[in-house]
Structures are given as structure tokens and as C-alpha cells.
Design a protein around this motif. Structure first.
Motif, short mmCIF file in Angstrom:
data_model
loop_
_atom_site.label_atom_id
_atom_site.label_comp_id
_atom_site.label_asym_id
_atom_site.label_seq_id
_atom_site.Cartn_x
_atom_site.Cartn_y
_atom_site.Cartn_z
N PHE A 111 0.82 -1.22 0.00
CA PHE A 111 0.00 0.00 0.00
C PHE A 111 0.85 1.27 0.00
O PHE A 111 0.51 2.26 -0.65
CB PHE A 111 -0.94 0.00 1.22
N ALA A 112 1.98 1.25 0.72
CA ALA A 112 2.83 2.44 0.75
C ALA A 112 3.42 2.76 -0.61
O ALA A 112 3.65 3.93 -0.95
CB ALA A 112 3.94 2.27 1.78
N SER A 113 3.66 1.72 -1.41
CA SER A 113 4.26 1.94 -2.73
C SER A 113 3.33 2.70 -3.67
O SER A 113 3.77 3.19 -4.70
CB SER A 113 4.63 0.59 -3.36
N LEU A 114 2.04 2.78 -3.32
CA LEU A 114 1.12 3.56 -4.14
C LEU A 114 1.53 5.03 -4.20
O LEU A 114 1.18 5.75 -5.13
CB LEU A 114 -0.31 3.46 -3.58
N GLY A 115 2.26 5.49 -3.17
CA GLY A 115 2.66 6.88 -3.12
C GLY A 115 4.08 7.15 -3.54
O GLY A 115 4.59 8.25 -3.35
N PHE A 116 4.75 6.15 -4.12
CA PHE A 116 6.16 6.32 -4.47
C PHE A 116 6.38 7.03 -5.80
O PHE A 116 7.33 7.79 -5.95
CB PHE A 116 6.86 4.96 -4.51
N PHE A 117 5.52 6.79 -6.78
CA PHE A 117 5.76 7.33 -8.13
C PHE A 117 4.71 8.33 -8.58
O PHE A 117 5.02 9.21 -9.39
CB PHE A 117 5.83 6.19 -9.15
N ALA A 118 3.49 8.23 -8.11
CA ALA A 118 2.43 9.11 -8.59
C ALA A 118 2.70 10.59 -8.32
O ALA A 118 2.46 11.43 -9.20
CB ALA A 118 1.09 8.69 -7.98
N PRO A 119 3.20 11.00 -7.15
CA PRO A 119 3.46 12.43 -6.95
C PRO A 119 4.44 13.02 -7.95
O PRO A 119 4.21 14.13 -8.47
CB PRO A 119 4.01 12.49 -5.52
N GLN A 120 5.54 12.29 -8.25
CA GLN A 120 6.47 12.82 -9.25
C GLN A 120 5.83 12.91 -10.63
O GLN A 120 6.17 13.78 -11.43
CB GLN A 120 7.72 11.92 -9.34
N SER A 137 -6.72 14.89 -6.79
CA SER A 137 -7.30 13.58 -6.48
C SER A 137 -6.25 12.49 -6.46
O SER A 137 -6.34 11.53 -5.69
CB SER A 137 -8.40 13.25 -7.49
N ALA A 138 -5.24 12.61 -7.31
CA ALA A 138 -4.17 11.61 -7.33
C ALA A 138 -3.41 11.59 -6.02
O ALA A 138 -2.96 10.53 -5.56
CB ALA A 138 -3.23 11.89 -8.50
N PHE A 139 -3.26 12.75 -5.40
CA PHE A 139 -2.54 12.82 -4.13
C PHE A 139 -3.38 12.27 -2.99
O PHE A 139 -2.84 11.75 -2.01
CB PHE A 139 -2.13 14.27 -3.86
N TYR A 140 -4.71 12.37 -3.10
CA TYR A 140 -5.57 11.73 -2.10
C TYR A 140 -5.38 10.21 -2.12
O TYR A 140 -5.33 9.57 -1.06
CB TYR A 140 -7.04 12.08 -2.36
N SER A 141 -5.30 9.63 -3.30
CA SER A 141 -5.12 8.18 -3.38
C SER A 141 -3.77 7.76 -2.80
O SER A 141 -3.66 6.73 -2.14
CB SER A 141 -5.25 7.71 -4.83
N CYS A 142 -2.75 8.59 -3.04
CA CYS A 142 -1.42 8.30 -2.47
C CYS A 142 -1.46 8.38 -0.94
O CYS A 142 -0.88 7.53 -0.25
CB CYS A 142 -0.39 9.27 -3.01
N ALA A 143 -2.13 9.40 -0.42
CA ALA A 143 -2.22 9.55 1.03
C ALA A 143 -2.99 8.39 1.65
O ALA A 143 -2.63 7.89 2.72
CB ALA A 143 -2.89 10.88 1.37
#
Length: 510
Positions: free
Chosen positions: A288-297, A437-443
Motif C-alpha cells: 500500500f505504501a508503494s502507491l505513493g512512491f511514483f504518482a506524486p512525481q 485527487s491523485a494525491f488523495y489516493s497516495c495519502a
């Protein structure tokens, strides 16, 4: 011709040392690893600068374009066992050179694609496989050249991907305006061809300890085996990515196998670790944490543009992330090397802090607010990315003895998050017409990951307590069984000794 053959033999012949050199040719390998980082993970992270161009030229949605990065990351992580097998079979140099050819071929052919489906194949599968064959062998052999300095050297060398964000992202964004995204990809592919030089520098290292007079008859494996067994665990845990952790723990076995090919090797994938509750919790954290590794960049540039920041200024968000990530990686390495400290709690704190930072991204509306969020995110990402795989070696999770087999399973599980993360963010952006919205999914992914990470220690403690109780019950049963089986025999022996004693053998005086 003879001179050429001699030069080739010198490049491929192994460096033989009587102990881990902790330098020497290892500095050349460290430089090679830095540039491999620049042109592998670094290129993946700056791919977001082409997002809007691809959507416009191919008339595609965010979600479908994001699959390019997702497939690339998934292939890179999922094929890690293949890279290890090929490196053990053919050596590091030819595997890295082959990977270089695949990367360059995949990136250059991507510039000539006519649909996003074709890009899935060229950039996602071909280049993704090349990234795996290039990255993992390089970090493997780097760990073999260093012992005491391993933590410091690998931390510095792994900042290559941050350098790519810092320097290549603004440069390629500026060039893209003048020569188009296709020519930029061709230029990147040509630069990636330089990795073949890095592959040539990966000379194998062989450790052959000098025999002493008292140990002339002992096995040559004894000294290096004890050296690696007694090595501080902190020197093993300094890598920034899924890949590094995979190879860092297997380096000692690879060194020993160079001395004696009969040395035992751990299983490549040992799915028995899935019976360990603490490992399952930790694997779910990684997923689950890996969901936020690449999307913000991938989306921070478009988010900044949607908030009124010029596109040229928005690219500096990636540069700010890169500088902060370097500081985060080095800081985490320094903190985790201090004693005494419960490392998994430090990782938990950093993961929890990532959640509000990702949410704040969606509220800020001006340049400096986005820049501050980018710096905080980059720093915290550096701490988590540099420690989540090496943390498997801690007794709180799986332990150093089983890590070499567990890490393959962990990376395979984590690869599915890399496949789903960017498209999930793109799907939400398409639905809401809001890049926040993409950052909400990462969070949300980070939050769920933090929850499972918090369960790792209780799961390990509960499992250990259950095992102790089970062992105690088994011991009690064995003791009672032994007492019932051998108790009468003991009494018989005592009676026999009394009957055969001197008092019985002599007549009583009259």
C-alpha cells in the motif's frame, strides 16, 4: 590483435583480494552505480514532464498514459529473480550490457510509436526489463567491494536518481519546447547507451584469505564466512530501492561461492515466509505504501500548472524533491546507524508523516506552498525509500537469516502496487478533473500502509509468545513422557546396585 585480447581479458578478469577491499576498484564500481541510477530510476521519475504531450498527441486520458510508467515499474520489480539468475549464470558484466541495449532500444523506439499501446511494449516491457538487468547486478557487486564503508558509499551512490530529477528534468523540459518530446526521448536513449561503459567496469571480486600456519588444514571458507557473519548489520541496510535490498543480503553468499562453488545458496524465492504473520503485515505495508512512491512525481507538474504556476517554474518542484530526497536518504542512514534504536518505529513515524504532507498538496494554491510540500515530501520519501527493504533484515520483521529468500517475495508483492498506483491516480484525475485527487489516493495508500506497519511488532511479539508457550508445552510433555518411561528403570538399576554392593556380597559377622 594480441593487445586487444589482453585488454579484454583484463577488463573481464576478477579482482582477487585477501579481504574485502573497502575501496580500490570499488570506487569505479560506485561511480558506475551512480550513473546507472541516473539513467534508470531517474528517467522513470522524470517521465512526468512528457505526460501532457502524450495525452495531446495520442488523444489519451491520464489513466491510460500513466500505464506506461506502471508497466515499466512492474516489469522492473517482477523480473528481479530473472536478473539474479542471469547474473549468477553469466556474470554481471554481460547482463548489465544486455540491459543497457534493451534500455536504449526501448527508449529510442518509444520516440517512433504511434499509439499508447505501442508505448506499453517499448517503454513498459522492453525498457523495464532492461532497467532490471542493469540496476540489480550493479548494486550487487557494489556491496561486495565495501564492508565498513558500505553504508556511506551506497547512500551517496544511490543519489543518482535524485540528480536526474535535479538536473535532467529542467533540461529536458526546456529542450522539449524546442525539439519536441520525441527528439528528447531519442536523446535520452542515446545517453542511456553510456551504461554499457558502466557494465564494463563491473569486474568480479574474489575474496581469498591468506592461509595461516595454524589454519593450513582448515577450509578456505572459514575466514570469510566468519567475517561476513560478524559484519555489523547496519552496513547491510543502506539502499534506496526494492532492487538494492534484494541484492545486498545475498552478496556474502555470492562472495563465498566465488571461493568455493560448493557453498550453499539460499532459495531464490521461499514462499514459506508467507506463514509468518509479521512478514505478511510488512508485505501489506510495502504494497500500500508503494502507491505513493511514483504518482506524486508523475503529477506534481500538472498539479502546479493547474494552480497557476508556469510550466517552466513547475519543473522545479521535481528538483526540490530531488534535493530533499538526497538529504532524507543520508539522514535516515545516519539515524539508523545509531545505537540503541528501534528502527521500525523510525520508519513508522516517517510513513505516518507522509500522509498529511500528501493531503496538504491538494490545498496549497501558490508556488512557495507547493515548493514547501515538495521539499517535505522528498525528504520523507527519501527516508522511507532508503529503509523499507533493508528493514526486512531486522528481527522485528523477518531477520537477516531469512531475508535473502523473503526479499524476493516482498519485491514481487510490491511490484503490483507499482502497476496500479499511477493508473489509479490517473483514473481519479479523469473522473474529478482535479490533479489533487491523485494525491488523495497516495495519502490513502500511505495511511493503510502505516496501519499494517504498526501491526508488525505486535504480530512478531504474539508469534514469539505463541511459540514459547508451544515449546514449553512440548518440553513439559517430553519431560513427563521421559519420567514415565525411564523412572522405573532407574529404580531397578538402583536396586541392582544395592544387591551387588559390598554390603550384600559379604556375610554378616556372627
Amino acid at each position: 590483435m594480441t593487445g586487444i585480447m589482453s585488454a579484454l581479458k583484463g577488463c573481464t578478469s576478477p579482482n582477487v583480494y585477501d579481504e574485502v577491499p573497502d575501496g580500490g576498484w570499488g570506487w569505479m564500481v560506485a561511480a558506475a552505480f551512480f550513473f546507472v541510477e541516473v539513467f534508470t530510476y531517474g528517467i522513470i521519475k522524470i517521465f512526468g514532464i512528457f505526460l501532457q504531450d502524450l495525452m495531446t498527441d495520442f488523444n489519451e486520458t491520464n489513466s491510460r498514459v500513466s500505464w506506461v510508467v506502471s508497466i515499466c515499474v512492474f516489469v522492473m520489480a517482477f523480473t528481479a529473480p530473472l536478473s539474479t539468475l542471469m547474473s549468477n549464470r553469466f556474470g554481471y558484466q554481460p547482463v548489465v550490457m544486455l540491459g543497457c541495449l534493451l534500455i536504449s532500444l526501448g527508449t529510442i523506439t518509444t520516440a517512433f510509436t504511434n499509439s499508447i499501446i505501442e508505448m506499453y511494449i517499448t517503454m513498459g516491457i522492453v525498457a523495464g526489463l532492461g532497467y532490471c538487468l542493469t540496476f540489480l547486478p550493479t548494486v550487487t557487486i557494489l556491496t561486495q567491494y565495501f564492508s565498513k564503508r558500505r553504508s556511506l558509499v551506497t547512500s551517496i551512490a544511490s543519489t543518482g536518481e535524485c540528480f536526474s530529477l535535479l538536473a535532467l528534468a529542467p533540461a529536458m523540459n526546456a529542450l522539449k519546447e524546442h525539439m519536441g518530446w520525441r527528439n528528447c526521448l531519442i536523446m535520452i536513449g542515446v545517453m542511456q547507451a553510456s551504461i554499457i561503459v558502466c557494465g564494463a567496469l563491473l569486474k568480479p571480486v574474489v575474496i581469498k584469505p591468506k592461509p595461516t600456519a595454524s589454519e593450513g588444514s582448515t577450509s578456505p571458507l572459514k575466514e570469510p564466512e566468519s567475517k561476513y557473519d560478524q559484519e555489523n548489520e547496519f552496513t547491510r541496510t543502506s539502499f534506496g530501492s526494492v532492487d538494492s535490498g534484494v541484492q545486498s543480503v545475498t552478496s556474502s553468499q555470492i562472495n563465498l561461492s566465488e571461493v568455493d562453488s560448493s557453498a550453499s545458496r539460499p532459495k531464490l524465492l521461499d514462499f514459506s515466509v508467507l506463514r509468518d504473520a509479521s512478514f505478511n503485515c510488512y508485505a501489506l505495508f510495502g504494497l500500500f505504501a508503494s502507491l505513493g512512491f511514483f504518482a506524486p512525481q508523475l503529477y506534481v507538474i500538472e498539479l502546479s500548472v493547474s494552480r497557476g504556476v508556469s510550466r517552466d517554474s513547475a519543473t522545479y518542484m521535481l528538483s526540490a524533491m530531488a534535493v530533499a530526497e538526497i538529504l532524507g536518504r543520508l539522514s535516515m542512514g545516519w539515524v539508523l546507524n545509531r545505537r540503541p534504536i528501534r528502527k521500525i518505529y523510525i520508519l513508522l513515524i516517517c510513513t505516518v508523516l507522509l500522509c498529511p504532507v500528501l493531503v496538504i498538496f491538494t490545498f496549497v494554491t501558490e508556488f512557495w506552498g507547493l515548493m514547501s510540500c515538495s521539499c517535505f515530501y522528498g525528504f520523507l520519501l527519501g527516508t522511507v525509500a532508503s529503509s523499507h527493504i533493508p528493514m526486512l533484515a531486522e528481527d522485528d520483521v523477518i531477520g537477516i537469516q531469512r531475508m535473502s529468500s523473503a526479499v524476493g517475495v516482498y519485491v514481487c508483492i510490491q511490484s503490483f502496487a507499482g502497476l496500479a498506483g499511477p493508473p489509479l491516480g490517473g483514473f481519479l484525475v479523469d473522473r474529478t478533473d482535479n490533479y489533487g485527487s491523485a494525491f488523495y489516493s497516495c495519502a490513502a495508500g500511505m495511511g493503510v500502509g502505516a496501519l499494517f506497519l504498526g501491526l508488525v511488532r505486535p504480530a512478531k511479539s504474539g508469534l514469539c509468545l505463541w511459540r514459547r508457550r508451544n515449546d514449553q508445552q512440548t518440553t513439559d510433555r517430553d519431560s513427563s513422557s521421559q519420567g514415565s518411561d525411564y523412572g522405573p528403570a532407574d529404580f531397578v538399576e538402583m536396586d541392582m546396585e544395592l544387591d551387588n554392593g559390598p554390603a550384600k556380597s559379604k556375610p554378616w559377622p556372627v
